[in-house]
Design a protein around this motif. Structure first.
Motif, PDB file in Angstrom:
ATOM      1  N   CYS A 118      -0.225   5.707   8.025  1.00 50.64           N
ATOM      2  CA  CYS A 118      -1.480   5.341   7.368  1.00 50.64           C
ATOM      3  C   CYS A 118      -1.206   5.243   5.875  1.00 50.64           C
ATOM      4  N   LEU A 119      -1.523   4.103   5.289  1.00 48.12           N
ATOM      5  CA  LEU A 119      -1.239   3.824   3.890  1.00 48.12           C
ATOM      6  C   LEU A 119      -2.534   3.594   3.112  1.00 48.12           C
ATOM      7  N   LYS A 120      -2.451   3.781   1.808  1.00 45.38           N
ATOM      8  CA  LYS A 120      -3.616   3.574   0.948  1.00 45.38           C
ATOM      9  C   LYS A 120      -3.746   2.101   0.588  1.00 45.38           C
ATOM     10  N   PHE A 121      -4.943   1.578   0.747  1.00 45.94           N
ATOM     11  CA  PHE A 121      -5.236   0.240   0.246  1.00 45.94           C
ATOM     12  C   PHE A 121      -6.635   0.273  -0.336  1.00 45.94           C
ATOM     13  N   ASP A 122      -6.701   0.243  -1.661  1.00 47.79           N
ATOM     14  CA  ASP A 122      -7.975   0.394  -2.348  1.00 47.79           C
ATOM     15  C   ASP A 122      -8.611   1.717  -1.907  1.00 47.79           C
ATOM     16  N   VAL A 123      -9.804   1.698  -1.328  1.00 43.85           N
ATOM     17  CA  VAL A 123     -10.445   2.942  -0.892  1.00 43.85           C
ATOM     18  C   VAL A 123     -10.148   3.249   0.568  1.00 43.85           C
ATOM     19  N   ASP A 124      -9.506   2.331   1.274  1.00 43.19           N
ATOM     20  CA  ASP A 124      -9.321   2.466   2.717  1.00 43.19           C
ATOM     21  C   ASP A 124      -7.974   3.088   3.066  1.00 43.19           C
ATOM     22  N   GLY A 125      -7.876   3.546   4.314  1.00 45.41           N
ATOM     23  CA  GLY A 125      -6.604   3.915   4.907  1.00 45.41           C
ATOM     24  C   GLY A 125      -6.242   2.863   5.935  1.00 45.41           C
ATOM     25  N   VAL A 126      -5.147   2.140   5.718  1.00 39.55           N
ATOM     26  CA  VAL A 126      -4.742   1.067   6.628  1.00 39.55           C
ATOM     27  C   VAL A 126      -3.552   1.547   7.454  1.00 39.55           C
TER      28      VAL A 126
ATOM     29  N   PRO B 280       0.831  -1.219   0.000  1.00 39.09           N
ATOM     30  CA  PRO B 280       0.000   0.000   0.000  1.00 39.09           C
ATOM     31  C   PRO B 280       0.854   1.252   0.000  1.00 39.09           C
ATOM     32  N   ASP B 281       0.407   2.276  -0.722  1.00 38.87           N
ATOM     33  CA  ASP B 281       1.186   3.493  -0.855  1.00 38.87           C
ATOM     34  C   ASP B 281       0.878   4.464   0.279  1.00 38.87           C
ATOM     35  N   TRP B 282       1.668   5.516   0.355  1.00 37.15           N
ATOM     36  CA  TRP B 282       1.610   6.508   1.423  1.00 37.15           C
ATOM     37  C   TRP B 282       0.289   7.282   1.409  1.00 37.15           C
ATOM     38  N   LEU B 283      -0.257   7.525   2.624  1.00 35.94           N
ATOM     39  CA  LEU B 283      -1.416   8.391   2.758  1.00 35.94           C
ATOM     40  C   LEU B 283      -1.115   9.541   3.718  1.00 35.94           C
TER      41      LEU B 283
ATOM     42  N   THR C 111      -2.453  -2.566  12.223  1.00 39.55           N
ATOM     43  CA  THR C 111      -3.034  -2.364  13.556  1.00 39.55           C
ATOM     44  C   THR C 111      -4.394  -1.694  13.534  1.00 39.55           C
ATOM     45  N   GLY C 112      -4.817  -1.160  12.416  1.00 40.63           N
ATOM     46  CA  GLY C 112      -6.115  -0.492  12.369  1.00 40.63           C
ATOM     47  C   GLY C 112      -6.469  -0.070  10.959  1.00 40.63           C
ATOM     48  N   THR C 113      -7.726   0.315  10.765  1.00 39.52           N
ATOM     49  CA  THR C 113      -8.213   0.718   9.449  1.00 39.52           C
ATOM     50  C   THR C 113      -9.160   1.898   9.570  1.00 39.52           C
ATOM     51  N   PHE C 114      -8.958   2.896   8.715  1.00 42.53           N
ATOM     52  CA  PHE C 114      -9.935   3.963   8.540  1.00 42.53           C
ATOM     53  C   PHE C 114     -10.630   3.694   7.207  1.00 42.53           C
ATOM     54  N   SER C 115     -11.823   3.144   7.292  1.00 40.01           N
ATOM     55  CA  SER C 115     -12.533   2.739   6.085  1.00 40.01           C
ATOM     56  C   SER C 115     -12.806   3.942   5.194  1.00 40.01           C
ATOM     57  N   ALA C 116     -12.603   3.755   3.894  1.00 46.02           N
ATOM     58  CA  ALA C 116     -12.909   4.742   2.852  1.00 46.02           C
ATOM     59  C   ALA C 116     -12.051   6.008   2.943  1.00 46.02           C
TER      60      ALA C 116
END
Length: 648
Positions: free
Chosen positions: A525-533, A500-503, A555-560
Motif C-alpha cells: 500500500c503506497l501513498k498517493f495524495d490523501v489515498d492509500g493505493v 507513490p511513496d511507502w505506506l 489493484t485497489g484503493t483505500f480512500s483517504a
C-alpha cells in the motif's frame, strides 16, 4: 533480458474523488466479536533489551519500535510467538471455546555472541513442514515437522534438524576490537526451494556496517578543525543486504526428537550458509519478497547505493557504457523545478551548443557535431510553463548536458517533460544521475577543456551530514522498488522516481502448496495524495530461463488512508489484508483501528471500527499483530486478543 520499468502510477479510474470519509460502526461484542486469552505466568512476551549505551542508527531504532513479535504460522489457522523464556509457541485458533491451543515446539538455546547485539527473536514458516527460528543474535535454527504426512495440528512434534549462522561481524566491520564491532542482524525474508537436486533455504539478511565515522586526512581538513593526523567526520549509515543460501540435508526419521537444546545447541547439525551476493543501502528495506528461486522484489528507501555490486567496470575501458535503455534523456522533478539530463554520444564544448528556452518551449542545436543530431529540438513544447529567466543549463565533462527548469506553477506535477508525451518516465532510481556522472568521470579524458556556464549544482543523492538523523525525516528519500536476480543481485526492473511513496505492507500469509519457480508476492500500500493505493506485483514467464517478466498493477484503493495514518502519532503497526478487504492500524497501547473497503468504487463512505482492548492489569502495550483467516490476533505482553472481522 531487457531492463523493465515498474510503473507505479495509479489508475485514475480506481480513485474516488467522491469519498467523504469513514463512518464509525460499533463492534458487537455481545456476539463475541472480541475476546482475549491470558498467557501462562511464565509465558509472557518480553522483547530482548540491549545496553543503553549501544550505538544504533535511527533506522535501527525505528525498526525496533515497529517490530512485529507475532509471526505467521505454517497453516492458515495458526500463528507463532516467542515468550520471555525463549520458547517458540505455535498456536491454533479454536473458535468453539475461544481458547487457542498453544504448544511449545522449541526452546531457543542460549548462545552468547561476541559480535552480534541481541536483536529480537523471529520465526518464519517457509513451508507447512519447516520453520526458521532466529535467536535475535546470529543463529538460525531449522525446525522440521517430524511426521510430514500427519495432519496439520499444533500437537505434531517439531525437530531441530540443523542450525546456521548469519553474518560475520568481524569481517563486515573490519579487524577491530570485539566490543566495537557488535552488529545487529535483521532477517528480511526467506523461502524454501530446489536448486538442481538440492533442497535449499534462500534467506535475505540485513545489518549495519560500522562506518558511522570516516577518516579524513590532515591535508584535506578544514582550517578551523583540530590539528590531528586524522579528523573524524559523520557519514550516513550503510546497511549491507546479504543474500545467503543454505543447503539442508534430506529429513531423516532417525533425527533425535529429545535433543538437549539447552546445552548450547549440542546435538544440532551445523549447516553452512554461503553468501550469494551483497548490496548496500542507507536504510533497512521495508519490503523483500521472492518471485521465484532466482528473482525477488526489494523495496528500500533511497534505493540501492551505487557500489561494485551495481556498477562493475574495467579501468582500462575507454568506451562509455550504454544507457540502461534507449531514452534520449533522464529527468526528475520537485515541487518547484524539473531537472533533465542528456548523455551526449561524443564530447562537445559549450560554444558548440545553442540552447534557447522560452516560457513554453525548448530549442537545442549542436554545431559541428553530427553525432548529436538525434538530441536536437526545435521549439519543442514543454508539458507546462517554465520561468525562462530562471532556467539554466550546464555541461559537465563535455558529455552531460543538464537543463534546470524552474516551474511557473509550483506544486504542479509534470506527467512528462514535453507536451507530446514521448514515453520517457521519471528517473528510475534516485541514484541514476549519480551513476551517469560516475560513468563519465571514469571514461572521459581528464584533459578535455570544457567551458561550463555558471549554474546551481545538482544536489547529491544523500546528505552527507545527516547521518540518518531523525531531524531529517521531512526530507526522506522515497522507497524504490526493484526486481533483482538472486544469483548476482543486479536489477532487472525498477520503479520510477516520483512514484507513490511507502505506506504499509500486507499481512503475511501462511505458506502455500505452490512451486517456487513462479510466485505472486504480497501487495503493498503506497501513498498517493490523501489515498492509500494498493499495488500487486505480477510475474509472467520471461524470455530467459528462471527470469520472469514482472509488472506492477494498481489493484485497489483505500480512500483517504494516507491522510488518516499521518494523524496517528502513536501508530505502531499498519497492515492491509492481501484481499484488500480491510486496513488495520494499531497504536502503541490499547487501540486498534479497522478501515473497511468501500462497497463500490464511487461510494461516498466506508465503515470504520475502533476497538479499545483496555489495559487489564497494566497489560496495555501492543507488541504484535497478525491476520489469521478472518480473525485479527493482537499480542500483548501478558495476553492474546482476538477480533473476529466478520462481526465488525
Amino acid at each position: 533480458m531487457a531492463y523493465q520499468v515498474l510503473d507505479l502510477r495509479p489508475d485514475p479510474a480506481m480513485l474516488n474523488p467522491q469519498f467523504d470519509g469513514y463512518k464509525l460502526r460499533l463492534v458487537d461484542e455481545q456476539r463475541g466479536a472480541v475476546w482475549s486469552h491470558p498467557l501462562a505466568n511464565l509465558s509472557f512476551v518480553e522483547p530482548q533489551q540491549i545496553a543503553s549505551n549501544a550505538l544504533l542508527a535511527y533506522e535501527e531504532v525505528y525498526s525496533r519500535i515497529h517490530y512485529n513479535h507475532l509471526f505467521v504460522g505454517p497453516w492458515n489457522n495458526t500463528f507463532i510467538y516467542i515468550d520471555s523464556e525463549r520458547r517458540v509457541c505455535l498456536a491454533e485458533i479454536q473458535r468453539e471455546d475461544d481458547a487457542p491451543r498453544i504448544t511449545n515446539i522449541f526452546d531457543i538455546p542460549t548462545r552468547p555472541s561476541t559480535y552480534a547485539l541481541p536483536g529480537y527473536y523471529g520465526a518464519y514458516a517457509i513451508s507447512e513442514t519447516m520453520i526458521l527460528v532466529f535467536d535475535g543474535a546470529a543463529s538460525v535454527y531449522v525446525l522440521q515437522r517430524a511426521d510430514t504426512e500427519g495432519s496439520d495440528s499444533v500437537d505434531e512434534q517439531w525437530v531441530a534438524s540443523g542450525m546456521f549462522e548469519i553474518g560475520m561481524g568481524s569481517v563486515a566491520a573490519g579487524p577491530i576490537a570485539d566490543n566495537e564491532r557488535q552488529t545487529m542482524y535483521y532477517i528480511l525474508g526467506a523461502q524454501l526451494t530446489k536448486v538442481e537436486k538440492n533442497v535449499v533455504i534462500q534467506i535475505q539478511v540485513c545489518y549495519r556496517l560500522n562506518k558511522e565515522t570516516g577518516d579524513v586526512s590532515k591535508d584535506s581538513a578544514k582550517p578551523n578543525q583540530p590539528h590531528s593526523s586524522l579528523v573524524q567526520q559523520r557519514l550516513p549509515p550503510v546497511f549491507c543486504i546479504e543474500a545467503l543460501q543454505v543447503t539442508i540435508p534430506q529429513f531423516s526419521a532417525e533425527l533425535p526428537g529429545g535433543v538437549d537444546y539447552s546445552a548450547h545447541g549440542s546435538g544440532i547439525l551445523g549447516l553452512n550458509a554461503t553468501t550469494v551476493h551483497t548490496l548496500h543501502s542507507h536504510a533497512i528495506p521495508v519490503y523483500c519478497e521472492f518471485i521465484s528461486n532466482n528473482q525477488y522484489v526489494l523495496g528500500v528507501r533511497g534505493g540501492i547505493v551505487l557500489d561494485d555490486t551495481e556498477l562493475v567496470v574495467q579501468a582500462s575501458d575507454k568506451a562509455i557504457p550504454p544507457n540502461m535503455n534507449s531514452n534520449p534523456y533522464y529527468w526528475t522533478q520537485t515541487a518547484t523545478d524539473v531537472t533533465v539530463c542528456i548523455e551526449l554520444p561524443v564530447a562537445v564544448e559549450a560554444n558548440q551548443i545553442f540552447c534557447e528556452q522560452t516560457r513554453s518551449s525548448l530549442s537545442l542545436q549542436f554545431t559541428n557535431s553530427a553525432e548529436c543530431e538525434n538530441y536536437t529540438y526545435n521549439r519543442k513544447q514543454y508539458c507546462n510553463y517554465i520561468v525562462a529567466g530562471e532556467s539554466v543549463w550546464t555541461l559537465e565533462n563535455g558529455r552531460l548536458l543538464t537543463l534546470y527548469l524552474q516551474k511557473e506553477h509550483e506544486g504542479m506535477r509534470w506527467t512528462s517533460v514535453f507536451a507530446d508525451d514521448d514515453g520517457v518516465l521519471e528517473t528510475m532510481d534516485p541514484n541514476e544521475f549519480a551513476a551517469i556522472r560516475e560513468r563519465l568521470e571514469k571514461y572521459t579524458s581528464s584533459d578535455l577543456e570544457v567551458e561550463t556556464p555558471s549554474a546551481p549544482l545538482m544536489q547529491p543523492y544523500i546528505d552527507q551530514d545527516s547521518g540518518g538523523d531523525p531531524e531529517q525525516l521531512d526530507a526522506e528519500d522515497p522507497v524504490v522498488f526493484s526486481v533483482r536476480s538472486w544469483s548476482a543481485g543486479q536489477a532487472d526492473a525498477s520503479s520510477v522516481a516520483g512514484a507513490p511513496d511507502w505506506l504499509c505492507p500486507a499481512f503475511p500469509q501462511a505458506p502455500q502448496h505452490q512451486p517456487a519457480h513462479m510466485q505472486q508476492p504480497p501487495p503493498v500500500c503506497l501513498k498517493f495524495d490523501v489515498d492509500g493505493v494498493v499495488f500487486g506485483f505480477e510475474a509472467s514467464e520471461g524470455s530467459l530461463p528462471m527470469h520472469a517478466n514482472v509488472s506492477a498493477r494498481h489493484t485497489g484503493t483505500f480512500s483517504a488512508l494516507s491522510y488518516i495514518q499521518a494523524g496517528k502519532r502513536e501508530k505502531r503497526f499498519a497492515f492491509i489484508a492481501s484481499d484488500m478487504t480491510v486496513c488495520v492500524l494499531a497504536e502503541t497501547q490499547r487501540r486498534v483501528y479497522i478501515y473497511h473497503q468501500v462497497k463500490h468504487v464511487n461510494a461516498s463512505s466506508a465503515a470504520q471500527n475502533l476497538v479499545d482492548l483496555g489495559d487489564s492489569g497494566g497489560d496495555a502495550e501492543l507488541v504484535g499483530m497478525q491476520l489469521v483467516g478472518e480473525t485479527l490476533v493482537v499480542l500483548r505482553k501478558h495476553s492474546l486478543c482476538f477480533i473476529d472481522l466478520s462481526l465488525c
